[in-house]
Write a protein that holds these residues in place. Structure first.
Motif, PDB file in Angstrom:
ATOM      1  N   LEU A 197       0.806  -1.227   0.000  1.00  0.00           N
ATOM      2  CA  LEU A 197       0.000   0.000   0.000  1.00  0.00           C
ATOM      3  C   LEU A 197       0.838   1.277   0.000  1.00  0.00           C
ATOM      4  CD1 LEU A 197      -2.765  -1.163   2.468  1.00  0.00           C
ATOM      5  CD2 LEU A 197      -3.135  -0.526   0.097  1.00  0.00           C
ATOM      6  N   MET A 198       2.142   1.129   0.029  1.00  0.00           N
ATOM      7  CA  MET A 198       2.997   2.314   0.057  1.00  0.00           C
ATOM      8  C   MET A 198       2.765   3.138  -1.218  1.00  0.00           C
ATOM      9  SD  MET A 198       7.006   2.295   0.811  1.00  0.00           S
ATOM     10  CE  MET A 198       7.991   3.750   0.827  1.00  0.00           C
ATOM     11  N   PRO A 199       2.444   4.436  -1.055  1.00  0.00           N
ATOM     12  CA  PRO A 199       2.180   5.250  -2.260  1.00  0.00           C
ATOM     13  C   PRO A 199       3.384   5.260  -3.200  1.00  0.00           C
ATOM     14  CG  PRO A 199       1.522   6.420  -0.282  1.00  0.00           C
ATOM     15  CD  PRO A 199       2.299   5.224   0.168  1.00  0.00           C
ATOM     16  N   ARG A 200       3.060   5.189  -4.485  1.00  0.00           N
ATOM     17  CA  ARG A 200       4.124   5.235  -5.497  1.00  0.00           C
ATOM     18  C   ARG A 200       3.934   6.438  -6.390  1.00  0.00           C
ATOM     19  NH1 ARG A 200       3.673  -1.206  -6.766  1.00  0.00           N
ATOM     20  NH2 ARG A 200       3.881  -1.736  -4.591  1.00  0.00           N
ATOM     21  N   LYS A 201       5.046   6.854  -6.980  1.00  0.00           N
ATOM     22  CA  LYS A 201       4.944   7.992  -7.907  1.00  0.00           C
ATOM     23  C   LYS A 201       4.274   7.533  -9.192  1.00  0.00           C
ATOM     24  CE  LYS A 201       8.857  10.658  -6.288  1.00  0.00           C
ATOM     25  NZ  LYS A 201      10.281  10.857  -6.449  1.00  0.00           N
ATOM     26  N   ALA A 202       3.382   8.379  -9.723  1.00  0.00           N
ATOM     27  CA  ALA A 202       2.689   8.035 -10.973  1.00  0.00           C
ATOM     28  C   ALA A 202       3.691   8.054 -12.121  1.00  0.00           C
ATOM     29  CB  ALA A 202       1.579   9.031 -11.237  1.00  0.00           C
TER      30      ALA A 202
ATOM     31  N   LYS B 111      -5.206  -1.991 -10.747  1.00  0.00           N
ATOM     32  CA  LYS B 111      -4.522  -1.123  -9.793  1.00  0.00           C
ATOM     33  C   LYS B 111      -5.450  -0.747  -8.637  1.00  0.00           C
ATOM     34  CE  LYS B 111      -1.276   2.683  -9.900  1.00  0.00           C
ATOM     35  NZ  LYS B 111      -0.786   3.843 -10.617  1.00  0.00           N
ATOM     36  N   LEU B 112      -6.709  -0.444  -8.976  1.00  0.00           N
ATOM     37  CA  LEU B 112      -7.631  -0.017  -7.920  1.00  0.00           C
ATOM     38  C   LEU B 112      -8.082  -1.190  -7.043  1.00  0.00           C
ATOM     39  CD1 LEU B 112      -9.518   1.947  -6.477  1.00  0.00           C
ATOM     40  CD2 LEU B 112     -11.139   1.732  -8.330  1.00  0.00           C
ATOM     41  N   PHE B 113      -8.584  -2.245  -7.683  1.00  0.00           N
ATOM     42  CA  PHE B 113      -9.200  -3.317  -6.891  1.00  0.00           C
ATOM     43  C   PHE B 113      -8.190  -4.339  -6.379  1.00  0.00           C
ATOM     44  CE2 PHE B 113     -12.766  -1.616  -9.249  1.00  0.00           C
ATOM     45  CZ  PHE B 113     -13.674  -1.440  -8.225  1.00  0.00           C
ATOM     46  N   TRP B 114      -7.364  -4.873  -7.270  1.00  0.00           N
ATOM     47  CA  TRP B 114      -6.477  -5.970  -6.841  1.00  0.00           C
ATOM     48  C   TRP B 114      -5.291  -5.451  -6.022  1.00  0.00           C
ATOM     49  CZ3 TRP B 114     -10.227  -8.668  -7.312  1.00  0.00           C
ATOM     50  CH2 TRP B 114     -10.743  -9.244  -8.463  1.00  0.00           C
ATOM     51  N   GLN B 201      -6.486   8.122 -10.764  1.00  0.00           N
ATOM     52  CA  GLN B 201      -5.129   8.209 -10.214  1.00  0.00           C
ATOM     53  C   GLN B 201      -5.140   8.867  -8.831  1.00  0.00           C
ATOM     54  OE1 GLN B 201      -2.785   6.818 -12.240  1.00  0.00           O
ATOM     55  NE2 GLN B 201      -1.347   6.955 -10.541  1.00  0.00           N
ATOM     56  N   GLY B 202      -5.887   9.971  -8.735  1.00  0.00           N
ATOM     57  CA  GLY B 202      -5.963  10.694  -7.468  1.00  0.00           C
ATOM     58  C   GLY B 202      -6.624   9.848  -6.393  1.00  0.00           C
ATOM     59  N   PHE B 203      -7.712   9.164  -6.770  1.00  0.00           N
ATOM     60  CA  PHE B 203      -8.449   8.342  -5.810  1.00  0.00           C
ATOM     61  C   PHE B 203      -7.586   7.184  -5.307  1.00  0.00           C
ATOM     62  CE2 PHE B 203     -11.294   4.776  -4.837  1.00  0.00           C
ATOM     63  CZ  PHE B 203     -12.016   5.357  -3.805  1.00  0.00           C
ATOM     64  N   ARG B 206      -4.932   8.481  -2.923  1.00  0.00           N
ATOM     65  CA  ARG B 206      -5.433   8.805  -1.574  1.00  0.00           C
ATOM     66  C   ARG B 206      -5.720   7.527  -0.780  1.00  0.00           C
ATOM     67  NH1 ARG B 206      -7.712  12.985  -4.531  1.00  0.00           N
ATOM     68  NH2 ARG B 206      -9.639  11.874  -4.951  1.00  0.00           N
ATOM     69  N   LEU B 207      -6.300   6.545  -1.478  1.00  0.00           N
ATOM     70  CA  LEU B 207      -6.625   5.268  -0.823  1.00  0.00           C
ATOM     71  C   LEU B 207      -5.355   4.565  -0.337  1.00  0.00           C
ATOM     72  CD1 LEU B 207      -9.343   3.831  -0.380  1.00  0.00           C
ATOM     73  CD2 LEU B 207      -8.886   2.475  -2.412  1.00  0.00           C
ATOM     74  N   ARG B 208      -4.337   4.599  -1.188  1.00  0.00           N
ATOM     75  CA  ARG B 208      -3.058   3.960  -0.824  1.00  0.00           C
ATOM     76  C   ARG B 208      -2.425   4.657   0.359  1.00  0.00           C
ATOM     77  NH1 ARG B 208      -1.257   0.501  -5.091  1.00  0.00           N
ATOM     78  NH2 ARG B 208       0.681   0.124  -4.012  1.00  0.00           N
TER      79      ARG B 208
END
Lengths: 203, 281
Positions: A197-202, B111-114, B201-203, B206-208
């Protein structure tokens, strides 16, 4: 004694449908499967713990594209059956359960290959009778349920025998290694959760 | 699209992966999900042919498939209104749009669900259990069973934790399925086919961020709880080995998971280390 393992295998096979065939409403979380098996088998604490550990160990297997991950549901059910009805210590049952989960991935791969053979027949049938599609969908569910149920039963009986044989052959001083490694699983899982879950850069 | 028809397709979209096979992937599930719309538009042999057209290869993330379903229903409605000479070209266009839509939908959905919502759900369950006082679930079973009431292991608490995770996951999954069908249909094959109805991407970011913070909190809480309890119980040789391995395992997992190493590999590594420690110590 015989009815409970049968019911547990049937419940696991029904939940297993949620993985791919129907729903994907996440009932197929191994922790849900473990708790349900525990309720049926009369030991929900063992069921939940084995299920939760199975979920933490398999959560990094993402079903993307054609990849068939180990089945956490079957793993949790088999681990519970082995702990409850074969009398295996929790850590040892968990390791055998994970083996069953991995083996069911191979069965699932085989099923998907088998279903590929249905395509020409379905295409022929729907031209004459478009409603026939429902029959094939039902057939897919039935095939999946039957395969998961039979696998779960077979895995329980085979792993029970192999498990006892392995346990007898294992030097006594090494046996606690299973429970020690089992205690480490939650830590592996939660550290992996943070990493996943660690945020990654887009980009 | 009538509300009843949309409801029927929505219900069937839960089975878009029925008969998943390696040759044509989600073809049967997709055709089955869209069948109620085709039945309204076509009759007789034409209905059979339209169903067969949708038995072509198709694969995307199952929750995001509803966008493709919405777009396809709209395009099929437009095709059914055309004269036969132009219908063939319209059918080919439907095929092209489906093939073009599947990969971006899968990329967003995976990316969102899995990769995000699935681990996030587990974090939610574990946090709810912690808040409800069910904190010692990872202790050895015999210790839990001796202190079942002290550790608050009762069915309602267990169920609440699980249901909280399921609720978070399904609220998102069901909402996306429903909205995907609506926006896909509204947009048809124009523009971004409805995919741009939210900032994915933003959502996801934020969730992550929330999930990462919660997972770190869990690690800290977990490190405090059982470790202190473990020492209080009077650690024996095995207990000491496990406790000594924990910081190493946590650090190793955190970094190796980012490199793609499986949790199961780490588990079997830990099993080998434990066996070696028992053998040599």
């Amino acid at each position: 004694m015989v009815l409970e393992p049968l019911l547990i295998c049937a419940a696991a096979a029904a939940i297993e449908l949620d993985v791919v065939q129907a729903g994907q409403i996440f009932l197929s979380r191994p922790s849900v499967a473990g708790l349900l098996c525990g309720i049926i088998g009369g030991d929900f604490v063992t069921g939940l713990q084995l299920g939760l550990c199975m979920e933490l160990l398999t959560l990094d297997h993402v079903p993307v594209g054609g990849y068939v991950p180990p089945s956490g549901v079957i793993g949790a059910a088999c681990a519970f059956l082995l702990a409850r009805y074969a009398g295996f210590e929790g850590g040892y049952a968990f390791m055998l359960g994970f083996l069953a989960a991995w083996l069911f991935g191979l069965v699932e791969t085989r099923l998907r290959h088998e279903r590929s053979k249905w395509n020409p027949v379905i295409e022929r049938e729907v031209l004459e009778n478009p409603d026939a599609l429902s029959k094939w969908v039902r057939r897919g569910f039935l095939q999946q349920f039957a395969a998961a149920f039979l696998f779960c039963m077979a895995a329980f009986f085979v792993l029970r025998e192999i498990g006892w044989l392995g346990w007898e052959l294992l030097p006594v001083r090494l046996r606690p290694a299973f429970s020690m490694a089992y205690r480490i699983v939650p830590w592996i899982g939660i550290a992996a959760l943070a990493s996943l879950l660690m945020p990654r850069k887009a980009g | 699209m009538e509300r009843k028809l949309r409801g029927e397709i929505f219900r069937r979209s839960f089975m878009v992966q029925a008969c998943w096979n390696f040759e044509k992937l989600q073809n049967v599930g997709f055709a089955w999900a869209i069948y109620p719309a085709l039945r309204v538009l076509y009759k007789g042999r034409e209905l059979g042919e339209s169903v067969r057209r949708h038995l072509e290869i198709f694969n995307t993330q199952p929750f995001m498939a509803s966008f493709a379903l919405g777009v396809t229903v709209k395009m099929e409605e437009e095709r059914a209104a055309l004269e036969p000479a132009r219908a063939q070209a319209a059918a080919e266009r439907i095929s092209e749009i489906k093939a073009a839509l599947a990969p971006p939908l899968a990329a967003i959905g995976d990316k969102l669900f899995w990769s995000t919502l699935r681990p996030f759900t587990l974090v939610v369950s574990l946090l709810v259990w912690w808040l409800l006082g069910l904190r010692q679930w990872s202790l050895p079973l015999e210790v839990i069973k001796q202190n079942e009431s002290h550790f608050r292991f009762d069915m309602p608490r267990m169920l609440v934790g699980l249901l909280a995770g399921l609720a978070v996951y399904n609220a998102m999954a069901i909402w996306i399925r429903w909205k995907g069908l609506k926006y896909g249909y509204k947009c048809g094959a124009h523009g971004a086919c409805g995919i741009d109805f939210m900032d994915w991407q933003g959502f996801i970011g934020r969730l992550r961020a929330c999930g990462f913070g919660a997972a770190l909190l869990l690690l800290a809480l977990k490190a405090y709880g059982p470790l202190s309890l473990g020492f209080r119980l009077g650690a024996d040789r095995r207990e000491t080995v496990v406790l000594a391995l924990l910081p190493l395992v946590m650090a190793l997992t955190f970094f190796t998971a980012r490199l793609g190493m499986r949790n199961s590999s780490l588990y079997f590594g830990a099993l080998a280390l434990c066996a070696a420690s028992l053998f040599f110590i």
